[in-house]
Design a protein around this motif. Structure first.
Motif, PDB file in Angstrom:
ATOM      1  N   LYS A 181       0.812  -1.218   0.000  1.00  0.00           N
ATOM      2  CA  LYS A 181       0.000   0.000   0.000  1.00  0.00           C
ATOM      3  C   LYS A 181       0.847   1.271   0.000  1.00  0.00           C
ATOM      4  O   LYS A 181       0.411   2.314  -0.495  1.00  0.00           O
ATOM      5  CB  LYS A 181      -0.959  -0.001   1.185  1.00  0.00           C
ATOM      6  CG  LYS A 181      -0.292   0.004   2.557  1.00  0.00           C
ATOM      7  CD  LYS A 181      -1.336  -0.069   3.665  1.00  0.00           C
ATOM      8  CE  LYS A 181      -0.686  -0.093   5.048  1.00  0.00           C
ATOM      9  NZ  LYS A 181      -1.697  -0.210   6.136  1.00  0.00           N
ATOM     10  N   ALA A 182       2.061   1.197   0.519  1.00  0.00           N
ATOM     11  CA  ALA A 182       2.930   2.385   0.551  1.00  0.00           C
ATOM     12  C   ALA A 182       3.952   2.390  -0.584  1.00  0.00           C
ATOM     13  O   ALA A 182       4.754   3.320  -0.687  1.00  0.00           O
ATOM     14  CB  ALA A 182       3.653   2.466   1.892  1.00  0.00           C
ATOM     15  N   LYS A 183       3.924   1.343  -1.437  1.00  0.00           N
ATOM     16  CA  LYS A 183       4.891   1.240  -2.526  1.00  0.00           C
ATOM     17  C   LYS A 183       4.340   1.937  -3.774  1.00  0.00           C
ATOM     18  O   LYS A 183       3.233   1.647  -4.222  1.00  0.00           O
ATOM     19  CB  LYS A 183       5.194  -0.227  -2.850  1.00  0.00           C
ATOM     20  CG  LYS A 183       5.701  -1.044  -1.669  1.00  0.00           C
ATOM     21  CD  LYS A 183       7.091  -0.620  -1.235  1.00  0.00           C
ATOM     22  CE  LYS A 183       7.608  -1.533  -0.123  1.00  0.00           C
ATOM     23  NZ  LYS A 183       8.945  -1.131   0.355  1.00  0.00           N
ATOM     24  N   GLN A 184       5.158   2.836  -4.333  1.00  0.00           N
ATOM     25  CA  GLN A 184       4.779   3.554  -5.546  1.00  0.00           C
ATOM     26  C   GLN A 184       5.507   2.960  -6.753  1.00  0.00           C
ATOM     27  O   GLN A 184       6.563   2.343  -6.612  1.00  0.00           O
ATOM     28  CB  GLN A 184       5.129   5.038  -5.419  1.00  0.00           C
ATOM     29  CG  GLN A 184       4.498   5.727  -4.216  1.00  0.00           C
ATOM     30  CD  GLN A 184       2.982   5.703  -4.264  1.00  0.00           C
ATOM     31  OE1 GLN A 184       2.383   5.889  -5.344  1.00  0.00           O
ATOM     32  NE2 GLN A 184       2.340   5.480  -3.121  1.00  0.00           N
ATOM     33  N   LEU A 185       4.937   3.184  -7.947  1.00  0.00           N
ATOM     34  CA  LEU A 185       5.519   2.623  -9.160  1.00  0.00           C
ATOM     35  C   LEU A 185       6.915   3.173  -9.441  1.00  0.00           C
ATOM     36  O   LEU A 185       7.724   2.504 -10.082  1.00  0.00           O
ATOM     37  CB  LEU A 185       4.598   2.898 -10.356  1.00  0.00           C
ATOM     38  CG  LEU A 185       3.244   2.170 -10.331  1.00  0.00           C
ATOM     39  CD1 LEU A 185       2.349   2.684 -11.465  1.00  0.00           C
ATOM     40  CD2 LEU A 185       3.434   0.666 -10.460  1.00  0.00           C
ATOM     41  N   ARG A 186       7.196   4.350  -8.959  1.00  0.00           N
ATOM     42  CA  ARG A 186       8.511   4.948  -9.203  1.00  0.00           C
ATOM     43  C   ARG A 186       9.550   4.542  -8.156  1.00  0.00           C
ATOM     44  O   ARG A 186      10.739   4.849  -8.308  1.00  0.00           O
ATOM     45  CB  ARG A 186       8.396   6.476  -9.218  1.00  0.00           C
ATOM     46  CG  ARG A 186       7.918   7.073  -7.909  1.00  0.00           C
ATOM     47  CD  ARG A 186       7.844   8.595  -7.983  1.00  0.00           C
ATOM     48  NE  ARG A 186       7.359   9.171  -6.743  1.00  0.00           N
ATOM     49  CZ  ARG A 186       6.077   9.356  -6.461  1.00  0.00           C
ATOM     50  NH1 ARG A 186       5.148   9.004  -7.356  1.00  0.00           N
ATOM     51  NH2 ARG A 186       5.700   9.882  -5.305  1.00  0.00           N
ATOM     52  N   ASP A 187       9.134   3.851  -7.094  1.00  0.00           N
ATOM     53  CA  ASP A 187      10.070   3.437  -6.042  1.00  0.00           C
ATOM     54  C   ASP A 187      11.094   2.453  -6.598  1.00  0.00           C
ATOM     55  O   ASP A 187      10.765   1.553  -7.390  1.00  0.00           O
ATOM     56  CB  ASP A 187       9.320   2.785  -4.880  1.00  0.00           C
ATOM     57  CG  ASP A 187       8.487   3.782  -4.099  1.00  0.00           C
ATOM     58  OD1 ASP A 187       8.656   4.994  -4.344  1.00  0.00           O
ATOM     59  OD2 ASP A 187       7.672   3.341  -3.270  1.00  0.00           O
ATOM     60  N   ALA A 188      12.343   2.622  -6.162  1.00  0.00           N
ATOM     61  CA  ALA A 188      13.426   1.752  -6.625  1.00  0.00           C
ATOM     62  C   ALA A 188      13.397   0.419  -5.874  1.00  0.00           C
ATOM     63  O   ALA A 188      13.251   0.391  -4.649  1.00  0.00           O
ATOM     64  CB  ALA A 188      14.766   2.447  -6.436  1.00  0.00           C
ATOM     65  N   PHE A 189      13.539  -0.659  -6.640  1.00  0.00           N
ATOM     66  CA  PHE A 189      13.598  -2.012  -6.072  1.00  0.00           C
ATOM     67  C   PHE A 189      14.903  -2.665  -6.491  1.00  0.00           C
ATOM     68  O   PHE A 189      15.251  -2.682  -7.665  1.00  0.00           O
ATOM     69  CB  PHE A 189      12.418  -2.862  -6.576  1.00  0.00           C
ATOM     70  CG  PHE A 189      11.204  -2.831  -5.699  1.00  0.00           C
ATOM     71  CD1 PHE A 189      10.801  -3.959  -5.001  1.00  0.00           C
ATOM     72  CD2 PHE A 189      10.464  -1.665  -5.571  1.00  0.00           C
ATOM     73  CE1 PHE A 189       9.672  -3.926  -4.194  1.00  0.00           C
ATOM     74  CE2 PHE A 189       9.335  -1.625  -4.771  1.00  0.00           C
ATOM     75  CZ  PHE A 189       8.941  -2.762  -4.073  1.00  0.00           C
ATOM     76  N   ASN A 190      15.630  -3.208  -5.507  1.00  0.00           N
ATOM     77  CA  ASN A 190      16.753  -4.085  -5.800  1.00  0.00           C
ATOM     78  C   ASN A 190      16.458  -5.445  -5.171  1.00  0.00           C
ATOM     79  O   ASN A 190      15.369  -5.666  -4.628  1.00  0.00           O
ATOM     80  CB  ASN A 190      18.068  -3.486  -5.293  1.00  0.00           C
ATOM     81  CG  ASN A 190      18.015  -3.163  -3.812  1.00  0.00           C
ATOM     82  OD1 ASN A 190      17.233  -3.752  -3.058  1.00  0.00           O
ATOM     83  ND2 ASN A 190      18.838  -2.217  -3.372  1.00  0.00           N
ATOM     84  N   THR A 191      17.420  -6.356  -5.221  1.00  0.00           N
ATOM     85  CA  THR A 191      17.163  -7.702  -4.707  1.00  0.00           C
ATOM     86  C   THR A 191      16.850  -7.707  -3.219  1.00  0.00           C
ATOM     87  O   THR A 191      16.010  -8.485  -2.750  1.00  0.00           O
ATOM     88  CB  THR A 191      18.378  -8.613  -4.980  1.00  0.00           C
ATOM     89  OG1 THR A 191      19.564  -7.971  -4.497  1.00  0.00           O
ATOM     90  CG2 THR A 191      18.521  -8.900  -6.453  1.00  0.00           C
ATOM     91  N   VAL A 192      17.507  -6.841  -2.476  1.00  0.00           N
ATOM     92  CA  VAL A 192      17.277  -6.790  -1.027  1.00  0.00           C
ATOM     93  C   VAL A 192      15.855  -6.333  -0.736  1.00  0.00           C
ATOM     94  O   VAL A 192      15.137  -6.934   0.077  1.00  0.00           O
ATOM     95  CB  VAL A 192      18.302  -5.860  -0.343  1.00  0.00           C
ATOM     96  CG1 VAL A 192      17.972  -5.708   1.144  1.00  0.00           C
ATOM     97  CG2 VAL A 192      19.712  -6.389  -0.517  1.00  0.00           C
TER      98      VAL A 192
END
Length: 371
Positions: free
Chosen positions: A211-222
């Motif tokens: 719910k707090a994750k936005q499409l522009r948020d960066a995701f890495n493996t961690v």
């Protein structure tokens, strides 16, 4: 004659004492000899029993390995194929990706709010499918091995009795062929009946975590690994304890029988069958703390492998990170590999290679065979 009588009178006590001593000695000798023979017979019987037990233990090991092979080569491939088809059908995301691709090629075909809604649905459903795939491949693999261990214990009784029997198995009931087939067929319960509930609850968990994750948020493996584990943990801990067992297998037959008995004529109460007993034993194993620990370890092993071999290969590695919007198509692409057939499924192989998993099933089979 008088001499003999006189001799008897003078030595009668000595003769009687001597005779008594000799008689007692003979009696004690016979008693000792009988006791020694009984000890010898007992030692021989113990040696025979020990030899028979060792032979039975060797047969149990062979039987244990055989039923593991049955699980890996027959039961699991069938159940996995059916499950993967159901997941692909019920969580098909192609309609969302196609609409988004069409909107990209024809900018005026979708309004900004429609695009945002489609992306949000794709975010929730792609993570839901991934989490469902991870959970089902792990749980179905473990569940079927529990099944064949429990059934193997019951079927082994035939072998043990044929070899002279083990006193540890004398009171166990044999399982007829119809109940065997019905029990093994319950491996398809998840695909036939459990998926709708699983989808709904997993989607609730995904919505809560993302719910707090936005499409522009960066995701890495961690970040991705932490997010997936958080979703799985949220799902497992929601509702009543062991609620997820109801997604995997039929309900506890004792509840149905108790309800039917209390609401109807007791003379016509339902019979507690061998199939019911197998289901009860399976539920008890799945609800145990030991199995819960194995599930947690196995889920983490699958997620770790997914991070190492799923998202670290191909174009656009997650090592340096990428926006969530770019990650979603990768998730959609990887999901089918999680529920591939066992011979090609690296995640099932990882589960089977976890030391704690092997130890759990070794102890499970040994404990059931001596209970």
């Amino acid at each position: 004659m008088l001499y003999l009588r006189d001799l008897w009178r003078r030595h009668r006590r000595k003769v009687l004492v001597t005779a008594g001593v000799l008689g007692s000695g003979y009696f004690l000798y016979k008693l000792y000899d009988a006791h020694k023979r009984r000890l010898t017979d007992l030692e021989r019987q113990l040696a025979r029993d020990q030899e028979n037990d060792e032979f039975i233990k060797a047969q149990m090991q062979i039987h244990f390995e055989n039923i593991q092979r049955i699980a890996d080569t027959t039961t699991l491939p069938h159940a996995m194929h059916y499950l993967s088809c159901r997941i692909a059908e019920d969580l098909d995301l192609s309609h969302l990706t196609e609409r988004l691709m069409k909107g990209k090629g024809q900018p005026n075909s979708l309004s900004p709010s429609e695009k945002l809604e489609l992306w949000d649905r794709l975010k929730i459903l792609s993570f839901t499918r991934m989490a469902v795939s991870i959970w089902t491949v792990t749980m179905l693999s473990l569940y079927i091995r529990v099944q064949v261990n429990i059934l193997g214990r019951h079927l082994y009784i035939d072998t043990a009795r044929g070899l002279g029997g083990s006193h540890l198995l004398e009171d166990a009931d044999l399982v007829d062929r119809d109940d065997q087939q019905k029990f093994l067929a319950s491996a398809d319960f998840l695909a036939n009946y459990g998926l709708p509930t699983l989808f709904s609850k997993m989607q609730t968990a995904v919505t809560e975590v993302l719910k707090a994750k936005q499409l522009r948020d960066a995701f890495n493996t961690v970040v991705l690994q932490k997010t997936i584990l958080q979703i799985l943990d949220t799902f497992m801990s929601m509702g009543s304890p062991h609620h997820w067992v109801d997604c995997l297998m039929p309900e506890d037959p004792r509840l149905y029988i108790l309800t039917a008995t209390s609401s109807s004529d007791k003379t016509n109460s339902p019979e507690f069958t061998q199939f019911d007993q197998l289901i009860v034993e399976t539920r008890e194993v799945l609800s145990s703390a030991e199995f819960g620990g194995v599930v947690e370890i196995s889920l983490k092993a699958v997620v770790n492998t997914l991070m190492e071999k799923g998202f670290q290969s191909g174009v656009g590695s997650l090592t340096s990170g990428m926006p969530l919007a770019r990650l979603l198509p990768r998730i959609v692409q990887i999901c089918p590999t999680l529920v591939e057939e066992p011979s090609k499924n690296q995640f099932i192989q990882i589960i089977q290679s976890v030391p704690e998993v092997g130890l759990f099933f070794t102890l499970l089979y040994a404990n059931m065979s001596s209970s």
